[in-house]
Write a protein that holds these residues in place. Structure first.
Motif, short mmCIF file in Angstrom:
data_model
loop_
_atom_site.label_atom_id
_atom_site.label_comp_id
_atom_site.label_asym_id
_atom_site.label_seq_id
_atom_site.Cartn_x
_atom_site.Cartn_y
_atom_site.Cartn_z
N ALA A 123 0.88 -1.03 -0.08
CA ALA A 123 0.03 -0.09 0.13
C ALA A 123 0.93 1.23 -0.10
CB ALA A 123 -0.98 -0.07 1.11
N PRO A 124 0.51 2.28 -0.91
CA PRO A 124 1.41 3.51 -0.82
C PRO A 124 1.28 4.09 0.49
CG PRO A 124 -0.28 3.47 -2.78
CD PRO A 124 -0.56 2.39 -1.90
N GLY A 125 2.69 4.51 0.80
CA GLY A 125 2.73 5.16 2.10
C GLY A 125 2.97 4.36 3.53
N VAL A 126 2.74 3.00 3.04
CA VAL A 126 3.07 2.15 4.20
C VAL A 126 4.44 1.43 4.26
CG1 VAL A 126 1.95 0.02 5.38
CG2 VAL A 126 0.44 1.66 4.18
N GLY A 127 5.24 1.96 5.40
CA GLY A 127 6.56 1.29 5.38
C GLY A 127 6.58 0.07 6.00
#
Length: 206
Positions: free
Chosen positions: A113-117
């Motif tokens: 998911a974008p922005g999930v590190g």
């Protein structure tokens, strides 16, 4: 509070849709999967809504199903996960895929998911492993439990061996786990790995 919008699509932006309900346009912020599944402009649409009220704004988040909205709420119980990250996760992973990722402790899948590190993904799968079963359908509860045991490394030896064998044959880990869960249900908890593999392959061939 608004819980659901039923109207027609008036317009679609990069991160939102405007739903016309009897002449009033409601802006609902949605994830990528929900936006991709919207009908054409002017056509009927129903969205499940989560209303977020803050001092400086009121924002509506829209979802294609109640399950997605439930995951959106649940994700925000994780430390460091706000509405933006939660929306990114449900916008990337379908409810079933998210449940599987948590059960199998698959941090990499959540991190898609974008922005999930990596750190946030690790917290999500760790903190939700005991809450996620409530979001599984009745038919998936047993499979979810098996996947959780696999993810935690506590699955019975024969079960773990059977899943590993199917993965080595080229099946995805989630597919293999589902098939072996069905095999365990048919053969019983004490079945040997060879029997589970045979029944699992039978299930996968259907």
């Amino acid at each position: 509070m608004i819980g659901k919008l039923k109207g027609s699509v008036d317009g679609v932006g990069d991160d939102h849709v405007i739903v016309d309900v009897h002449g009033v346009g409601y802006v609902a912020f949605c994830g990528a999967r929900t936006l991709a599944g919207l009908p054409a402009a002017g056509e009927a649409v129903t969205l499940f809504i989560e209303t977020v009220v803050r001092e400086d704004m009121i924002r509506l988040y829209g979802f294609a199903s109640e399950a997605e909205r439930g995951w959106f709420r649940l994700l925000q119980t994780v430390q460091g996960v706000g509405s933006k990250v939660a929306m990114a996760v449900v916008g990337t992973l379908a409810p079933g895929d998210l449940a599987n990722a948590i059960a199998l402790q698959d941090k990499a899948m959540v991190a898609r998911a974008p922005g999930v590190g990596p750190r946030v993904a690790a917290r999500i799968v760790a903190e939700l492993k005991d809450k996620a079963p409530a979001f599984a359908t009745a038919g998936d509860v047993e499979a979810f439990a098996l996947k959780r045991d696999l993810g935690e490394g506590v699955a019975r030896g024969a079960v773990a061996d059977a899943v590993s064998a199917l993965v080595n044959l080229g099946y995805a880990r989630d597919q293999a786990a589902n098939a072996i869960a069905a095999a365990v249900k048919e053969a019983g908890e004490d079945a040997a790995s060879t029997q589970l593999i045979r029944l699992g392959l039978k299930a996968l061939s259907r």
